[in-house]
Design an enzyme around this catalytic site. Structure first.
Site, mmCIF file in Angstrom:
data_model
loop_
_atom_site.group_PDB
_atom_site.id
_atom_site.type_symbol
_atom_site.label_atom_id
_atom_site.label_comp_id
_atom_site.label_asym_id
_atom_site.label_seq_id
_atom_site.Cartn_x
_atom_site.Cartn_y
_atom_site.Cartn_z
ATOM 1 N N SER A 65 -7.367 4.281 2.009
ATOM 2 C CA SER A 65 -7.460 3.232 2.994
ATOM 3 C C SER A 65 -6.275 3.141 3.952
ATOM 4 O O SER A 65 -6.378 2.498 4.991
ATOM 5 C CB SER A 65 -7.609 1.890 2.269
ATOM 6 O OG SER A 65 -6.433 1.582 1.535
ATOM 7 N N LYS A 112 1.347 -0.736 7.090
ATOM 8 C CA LYS A 112 -0.086 -0.962 6.902
ATOM 9 C C LYS A 112 -0.336 -2.460 7.031
ATOM 10 O O LYS A 112 0.472 -3.283 6.567
ATOM 11 C CB LYS A 112 -0.480 -0.470 5.500
ATOM 12 C CG LYS A 112 -1.968 -0.539 5.185
ATOM 13 C CD LYS A 112 -2.233 0.034 3.790
ATOM 14 C CE LYS A 112 -3.711 0.070 3.433
ATOM 15 N NZ LYS A 112 -3.942 0.684 2.099
ATOM 16 N N SER A 165 -5.146 5.590 -2.055
ATOM 17 C CA SER A 165 -5.095 5.185 -0.648
ATOM 18 C C SER A 165 -3.834 5.573 0.118
ATOM 19 O O SER A 165 -3.771 5.404 1.337
ATOM 20 C CB SER A 165 -5.299 3.677 -0.528
ATOM 21 O OG SER A 165 -6.663 3.350 -0.682
#
Lengths: 486, 484
Positions: free
Chosen positions: A151, A76, A175
């Site tokens: 997210s 990420k 997330s």
């Protein structure tokens, strides 16, 4: 090759069935072919990846291969990577090249993993749909009109689409788990303090935790083993021995006590999601587990408390993005105040600004006691709810999210977006670990079963998830998107 | 005419002498090239985290113990949020609600020897900011973050001081404590100690405090005194002219010896303090505190008492010699080398201090080492040289002529003659050469003789080039002159 698990690929590399270069090249080709549509990567580091793959192949030949040697992964874009852009999904950091590696990035490299690139995400990890990214939304490989969740939406979509076998994400209020559920993969949020936060761009420091998104609980175990542990650079990381998670996967479920929080099966839960989750729980019963209902009485306070604490911390954490030392800076500032105002007005997106405003307000003189202190009191109650429940049962189960993946652009109101995290957010407030496991479908869209365990009981959590995956094949389902035609 | 009383409270920022910064491993050494001692943590890079320097905690605890303060079991770091270019993270990590050092007391001694106790409200740990450099950047501002993250102990007094002299005595007392403890170099010129001075005035006898002004960042003892003097006068004049003091932040301008109001905009801040989620609360058990106590050196007050009671020095001498760690250590080394506390005290406060003052040197910079001075005193005490010759030797040591008093005594032939035969020969010679003076002496009465003998002593000393022992010369002369 693209639908194999990390564990299978590791075995293939070990047996010499293919090299890391072949494996990584295949993944890079697939990213090249498919990610234009999916948008799961912000940066692909192909050249660096192939060099590292070669190095891993050489190490293996020399008999010096680490546990993840040669396995391709994605990170990420919240994890700092030396010499590679770390954007956090924001215009603010569009040109930010980190001068150092995050601790988990270092650990993965030491284990021999090959990073293919940085995945898309909601800006500064603020969102549940990946739509707040400066780099545009990510699509859900199961249904290109749906969001992948957020997210860590880029990481989840990339794994689900077979671009990488596994990826790292971060989880502040769900997330990792919610996008894992939306994309039909397995995602683990470890106990707060289990994985170092050093080098993870901070959103809400007391809630953030990094963890794996992968195709199976076994793969998550393999990754957690590599990234967990105390880090002298993170005072909130805990000095506890890291168990051999892989070795503990096969623990029998006979006699396991499962609690179903009644608050997780109430209003707002999609009936198809509920059906899938209840079916999954039946599977556990068939494996010898005992199921009972429990209560987490302060559940309804989790979202309000979270939306005080997380924005408060974020408003302070994001103060460093001021245009002075790195990141976006407005053109031709007339004075210091103009520099701050325009830099931050231009660099941050709407959702980030909204949370900075909320956080600044709740910490202000005259409001601090009513908001921040009260929220901290609620947080203690929520934590106590879980501790009380774990006096009765070994694990808790319920849906990861109240609905399957929703359509892109469907959630217009921020509060209805916040309600997406109703089952995940309390877990971060309490600091306990949670995992989302594929448990069926609602229409064409996957459903996730969330399993929660006491602090530092990741081994048990992974074992419980793994046993389910031994008995079911939901985690083996692959979307039609990107199926090799040749 | 209204009688006014001054009320002063001080916030003293002491830079702690840790090797590395309070939350990072970067060096704290002074004077490096800009931004060469700022690591990713000090720069506030995305993703970095603070790790508390345990030495800073130990130093704060020692200070707390030195002022008899309560050391709470738990203290907490908080974030003080505000934007400024030399504040990299947009917040300063500090302590607010639960500081590491609670209420304590500092005893001050004024010039007339009276003592007072000033209460310390609390002391807390925090990180320093960087520096904005406004020169040499063509109208732009340069930022040097070397200082960012340097550990500070902020010591906040109660408004217990009633004059500029008391305020200065307080800062000197704090300076002595921190340098004795070795927790700060106390170098005010390099900013190791800086003060914010809160000043107000009120009619004598009034219980309520007047409105105060805060004078920021005063960095020398002298400036503190001048800033207070100016501010007191300004406030009294203002009130007597029918005006009102407004609560504001002011800056002291050492060029003009005056204080000026800062722009009010800079202080209209809501700092939004909240507990720093990156740092665990600091918990200190009694074993840790006892351990720190055991590591503490002798403090100024203890030293003063020991100098008085064990070494037999006067209260004044003990006070002066214990006033700074450097002075006390020098004195004790001299005493060790010569074996006599009183002689050591006389020399350190006399010849040495006079020379240091003349050349504006600190005792640590003395060209004469304590061992050299001790060696010199020994030669006086064992009558190798006269007191007069000793001053010559001291000056020669000061000028670096040789490494030891003995070497100078040898080179200059200053060794005192104590051989009675040799002195007697010289005495006889002088008596023989001065018949007129001898006659006058013998005619004089006892009172006059006392004065007249000086002439003969001088002649003998001259003949011996100053090396004859004056006491021996004196008694021999008296004996021979009085004989007839």
């Amino acid at each position: 090759m693209h639908d194999k698990t990390l564990t299978e690929l590791a075995a293939g590399l070990q047996a010499g069935k293919f090299s890391s270069r072949e494996l990584c090249q295949a993944a890079l080709d697939r990213i090249e072919r498919l990610d234009g549509e999916l948008n799961s990567f912000i940066t692909v580091t192909a050249e660096q990846a192939l060099a590292n793959a070669d190095a891993a192949d050489s190490a293996r030949e020399a008999g010096d291969a680490g546990p993840l040697a040669g396995l391709p992964l994605a990170l990420k874009d919240i994890f700092c990577t030396q010499g590679v852009r770390t954007s956090c999904g924001s215009k603010m950091l569009d040109d930010f090249v980190s001068p150092y590696d995050a601790s988990v990035v270092e650990k993965l490299r030491q284990a021999g993993a090959v990073n293919l690139g940085k995945t898309n995400m909601d800006e500064f990890a603020m969102g549940s749909s990946n739509e707040s990214s400066f780099y545009g939304p990510v699509k859900n490989p199961w249904d290109l009109s749906a969001v992948p969740g957020g997210s860590s939406g880029g990481s989840a979509a990339a794994v689900a689409a077979g671009l990488v076998p596994a990826a790292l994400g971060t989880d502040t209020g769900g997330s990792i788990r919610q996008p894992a559920a939306f994309c039909g993969i397995t995602g683990l949020k470890p106990t707060y303090g289990r994985v170092s936060r050093y080098g993870m761009v901070a959103f809400a420091s007391s809630l953030d935790q990094g963890g794996p998104l992968a195709r199976s609980a076994a793969d998550c175990a393999l990754l957690l083993e590599a990234i967990a542990g105390h880090d002298v650079r993170d005072s909130t990381s805990v000095a506890r021995v890291v168990p051999d998670y892989t070795a503990e996967l096969d623990t029998s479920l006979a006699g396991l006590k499962i609690g179903l929080p009644k608050e997780y099966f109430g209003d707002g839960l999609d009936p198809e999601v509920e059906t899938a989750v209840r079916e999954a729980i039946k599977v556990y019963e068939s494996l010898g587990a005992k199921v009972c209902e429990v209560s987490l009485p302060h559940t309804h306070l989790a979202i309000p408390a979270y939306y005080v604490i997380a924005p408060a911390e974020a408003s302070s954490n994001l103060s460093r993005f001021d245009g002075v030392r790195f990141g976006h800076r407005c053109d031709d500032p007339t004075d210091l105040e103009d520099l701050y105002k325009r830099t931050r007005a231009e660099g941050f997106g709407e959702e980030v600004k909204r949370r900075i405003l909320i956080g600044t307000h709740t910490l202000s003189e005259g409001f601090f006691d009513a908001y921040y202190l009260k929220a901290q009191q609620v947080r203690r109650l929520i934590r106590q709810d879980f501790l009380d429940a774990f006096d009765e049962v070994d694990v808790l189960m319920g849906p990861t999210a109240p609905t399957p993946a929703f359509d892109l652009g469907a959630q217009k109101d921020p509060v209805s977006m916040y309600l997406q995290d109703i089952y995940t957010i309390a877990v971060n407030l309490a600091g306990i670990p949670g995992i989302s496991v594929p448990a069926g479908f609602a229409g064409s869209r996957p459903v996730g079963l969330q399993v929660l365990a006491p602090h530092f009981a990741e081994a048990q959590l992974l074992g419980v998830a793994h046993q389910f995956q031994q008995a079911t094949d939901w985690h083996l389902k692959r979307p039609a998107f990107g199926k090799e035609t040749a | 005419m209204m009688q006014w009383e001054t009320v002063i409270g001080l916030e003293v920022h002491v830079q702690l002498a840790t090797q590395s910064k309070i939350f990072s491993g970067a060096s704290t050494a002074f004077g490096a090239e800009p931004n060469t001692q700022a690591c990713a943590v000090d720069l506030g890079m995305p993703g970095v985290l603070p790790v508390l320097n345990e030495n800073a905690v130990a130093m704060a605890v020692k200070f707390g113990l030195a002022i008899d303060a309560e050391i709470p079991e738990t203290s907490l770091f908080e974030r003080k949020n505000y934007f400024y270019p030399d504040l990299p993270k947009g917040y300063q990590t500090s302590q607010m609600a639960q500081p590491i050092v609670g209420m304590g007391n500092v005893e001050i001694t004024l010039d007339d020897g009276t003592t007072r106790t000033i209460r310390v409200h609390h002391a807390h740990l925090e990180e320093d900011a960087g520096k904005s450099l406004h020169e040499d950047y063509h109208g732009m501002t340069g930022i040097d973050l070397n200082r960012a993250g340097t550990p500070l102990l902020e010591i906040v007094s109660e408004p217990d001081m009633r004059s500029a002299k008391e305020a200065v005595a307080y800062i000197r007392a704090i300076h002595a404590i921190v340098t004795y403890l070795g927790i700060s170099d106390g170098n005010m010129a390099e900013g190791s100690m800086r003060c914010d001075v809160n000043v107000s005035v009120r009619p004598k006898g009034q219980a309520a405090f007047g409105t105060r002004a805060e004078i920021k960042n005063v960095n020398s003892f002298r400036f503190v005194e001048k800033a207070i003097a100016f501010e007191v006068e300004r406030q009294i004049e203002l009130i007597e002219d029918g005006g009102q003091v407004i609560q504001e932040t002011r800056l002291f301008d050492p060029e003009r010896d005056e204080t000026r109001a800062m722009r009010t905009k800079e202080e209209a801040n809501d700092y939004r303090y909240f507990p720093c989620p990156d740092l665990l609360p600091v918990t200190l058990d009694s074993a840790y505190i006892d351990h720190q106590r055991a590591l503490m050196p002798e403090l100024p007050s203890e030293k003063r008492q020991r100098f008085e009671n064990q070494l037999g020095l006067s209260a004044y001498d003990a006070g002066v010699l214990a006033s700074s760690r450097a002075m006390a250590e020098y004195f004790e080394a001299v005493k060790e080398a010569c074996g006599d506390a009183k002689q050591a005290a006389n020399w350190v406060q006399g010849e040495l201090s006079a020379n240091l003052n003349r050349e504006n040197l600190e005792i640590g910079d003395s060209p004469v080492t304590a061992e050299q001075l001790g060696g010199l005193i020994q030669r006086v005490m064992d009558d190798t040289i006269s007191g007069k010759a000793a001053k010559q030797v001291f000056q020669a040591l000061w000028d670096g002529e040789a490494d030891s008093a003995d070497a100078i005594i040898d080179a200059r032939g200053l060794k005192q003659v104590t051989d009675t035969g040799a002195i007697e020969g010289m005495v006889d010679q002088v008596i023989a050469d001065s018949p007129i003076q001898v006659a006058q002496y013998r005619e004089a009465d006892e009172a006059k003789r006392g004065k007249m003998i000086g002439y003969f002593v001088g002649q003998v000393m001259k003949a011996s080039r100053g090396t004859a022992n004056p006491q021996q010369v004196n008694s021999l002369l008296k004996q021979k002159l009085d004989q007839a």
